[in-house]
Design a protein around this motif. Structure first.
Motif, PDB file in Angstrom:
ATOM      1  N   GLY A 131     -37.716 -16.919  -3.760  1.00  9.63           N
ATOM      2  CA  GLY A 131     -37.632 -15.814  -2.562  1.00  9.63           C
ATOM      3  C   GLY A 131     -36.567 -15.578  -2.097  1.00  9.63           C
ATOM      4  O   GLY A 131     -36.300 -14.899  -1.069  1.00  9.63           O
ATOM      5  N   LEU A 132     -35.405 -16.373  -2.553  1.00  9.22           N
ATOM      6  CA  LEU A 132     -33.960 -16.092  -1.917  1.00  9.22           C
ATOM      7  C   LEU A 132     -33.537 -14.860  -2.732  1.00  9.22           C
ATOM      8  O   LEU A 132     -33.740 -14.528  -4.072  1.00  9.22           O
ATOM      9  CB  LEU A 132     -33.021 -17.081  -2.246  1.00  9.22           C
ATOM     10  CG  LEU A 132     -33.465 -18.364  -1.460  1.00  9.22           C
ATOM     11  CD1 LEU A 132     -32.949 -19.687  -1.858  1.00  9.22           C
ATOM     12  CD2 LEU A 132     -33.331 -18.409  -0.218  1.00  9.22           C
ATOM     13  N   SER A 133     -32.379 -13.915  -2.261  1.00 10.04           N
ATOM     14  CA  SER A 133     -31.787 -13.243  -3.018  1.00 10.04           C
ATOM     15  C   SER A 133     -30.902 -13.486  -3.823  1.00 10.04           C
ATOM     16  O   SER A 133     -30.510 -14.939  -3.930  1.00 10.04           O
ATOM     17  CB  SER A 133     -30.767 -12.262  -1.851  1.00 10.04           C
ATOM     18  OG  SER A 133     -29.774 -13.191  -1.492  1.00 10.04           O
ATOM     19  N   ASP A 134     -30.484 -12.746  -4.900  1.00 11.61           N
ATOM     20  CA  ASP A 134     -29.701 -13.205  -5.989  1.00 11.61           C
ATOM     21  C   ASP A 134     -28.249 -13.729  -5.656  1.00 11.61           C
ATOM     22  O   ASP A 134     -27.685 -14.783  -6.092  1.00 11.61           O
ATOM     23  CB  ASP A 134     -29.467 -12.055  -6.931  1.00 11.61           C
ATOM     24  CG  ASP A 134     -30.529 -11.831  -7.867  1.00 11.61           C
ATOM     25  OD1 ASP A 134     -31.627 -12.542  -7.868  1.00 11.61           O
ATOM     26  OD2 ASP A 134     -30.690 -10.701  -8.595  1.00 11.61           O
ATOM     27  N   GLY A 135     -27.822 -12.957  -4.357  1.00 12.94           N
ATOM     28  CA  GLY A 135     -26.534 -13.504  -3.950  1.00 12.94           C
ATOM     29  C   GLY A 135     -26.612 -14.930  -3.320  1.00 12.94           C
ATOM     30  O   GLY A 135     -25.847 -15.713  -3.764  1.00 12.94           O
ATOM     31  N   MET A 136     -27.612 -15.108  -2.533  1.00 12.23           N
ATOM     32  CA  MET A 136     -27.884 -16.454  -2.061  1.00 12.23           C
ATOM     33  C   MET A 136     -28.247 -17.752  -3.044  1.00 12.23           C
ATOM     34  O   MET A 136     -27.712 -18.850  -3.049  1.00 12.23           O
ATOM     35  CB  MET A 136     -29.151 -16.634  -1.075  1.00 12.23           C
ATOM     36  CG  MET A 136     -29.368 -17.923  -0.262  1.00 12.23           C
ATOM     37  SD  MET A 136     -27.912 -18.436   0.892  1.00 12.23           S
ATOM     38  CE  MET A 136     -28.280 -17.676   2.169  1.00 12.23           C
ATOM     39  N   LYS A 137     -29.013 -17.287  -4.103  1.00 11.56           N
ATOM     40  CA  LYS A 137     -29.071 -18.342  -5.142  1.00 11.56           C
ATOM     41  C   LYS A 137     -27.783 -18.610  -5.878  1.00 11.56           C
ATOM     42  O   LYS A 137     -27.689 -19.778  -6.037  1.00 11.56           O
ATOM     43  CB  LYS A 137     -30.040 -17.411  -6.062  1.00 11.56           C
ATOM     44  CG  LYS A 137     -31.449 -17.503  -5.991  1.00 11.56           C
ATOM     45  CD  LYS A 137     -32.234 -16.785  -7.029  1.00 11.56           C
ATOM     46  CE  LYS A 137     -33.771 -16.494  -6.778  1.00 11.56           C
ATOM     47  NZ  LYS A 137     -34.109 -15.433  -7.485  1.00 11.56           N
TER      48      LYS A 137
END
Ligand SMILES: [Fe+2]
Length: 261
Positions: A131-137
């Motif tokens: 559920g996290l954005s690709d950026g945060m991942k």
């Protein structure tokens, strides 16, 4: 053996089985279901401490507790209703992440349960990661955080300076499936390695809320005879204390996991 899914985010219920007498083939099936659903519920079991220990030992060696164990079975801890103020499990956590090699699974067997209340809630941390954005991942993928038992020590009135601590990746790859999961929890995760305290606090606060969004959660309402096991690498849990002084007696044990770093 009858298998039904518990809820959309996680969990399965396995009926028509006696965990005291399962062969290798059935165990393999159960193991596969465990990795897929992360929480398994086996209702209507009738287990002496040895039976529970024998079933758990199929997954690995048991984690001995320094206190609170049964006299003849020190691997089993008895969870009893000691009233809300003495309750230490009312927070989201994965068990004992203040150790470098925390238990991979926890197994609870209910001897007595209240008619209403006393549920255990679970949140699927693979879904939380997804559920996290690709950026945060990609930011979190290379980060570590310190987990500490300081809060627990305080609750038990013990020395906080010597409370155990461990450093874990914030995104954990499950060693059996390779699936990634968010691996932080409000109860034990203290700060992020290499961050200023205020930066760490802000990011962790976001992750603590995100990790337990309603769509990642389910709850189990206990009946006497329920055996429930969960994967500490995949889920967070929370013991809801809303049953006043009603009796709730549960035998808990844990199976050793591997070091995360
Ligand atoms: Fe726990």
């Amino acid at each position: 053996m009858k298998v039904s899914k518990l809820s959309a985010p996680l969990g399965a219920r396995i009926e028509d089985i006696d965990v005291r007498s399962i062969d290798e083939r059935i165990w393999q099936e159960i193991h596969t279901l465990f990795l897929k659903h992360h929480v398994l519920v086996f209702p209507s079991q009738s287990l002496a401490p040895e039976d529970q220990m024998n079933f758990a030992r199929r997954w690995g060696s048991l984690v001995k507790f320094p206190y609170g164990g049964l006299e003849d079975y020190p691997d089993i801890i008895v969870l009893k209703n000691n009233g809300k103020t003495a309750d230490v499990n009312q927070h989201w956590h994965s068990d004992m992440t203040y150790n470098q090699a925390p238990p991979k699974l926890t197994m609870l067997y209910a001897h007595a349960a209240p008619e209403f209340g006393g549920d255990t809630a679970f949140a699927n941390q693979h879904l939380a990661y997804q559920g996290l954005s690709d950026g945060m991942k990609s930011v979190l993928n290379n980060m570590n955080a310190t987990h500490s038992a300081e809060g627990l020590a305080k609750l038990f009135g013990q020395e906080t300076a010597t409370a155990p601590k461990a450093v874990h990746p914030m995104i954990r790859s499950h060693e059996e499936t390779g699936d990634k999961a968010l691996y932080v929890c409000r109860a034990f995760t203290q700060d992020i390695s290499g961050f200023h305290r205020d930066e760490s606090k802000a990011l962790l606060e976001f992750l603590f809320s995100h990790s337990v969004r309603m769509e990642y959660q389910t709850r189990h309402h206990w009946q006497a005879g329920d055996l429930v096991m969960w994967d500490n690498r995949s889920v967070l849990h929370f013991a809801v204390h809303d049953h006043g002084d009603e009796e709730r007696v549960i035998h808990r044990l844990q199976v050793q996991g591997v070091s995360t770093l």
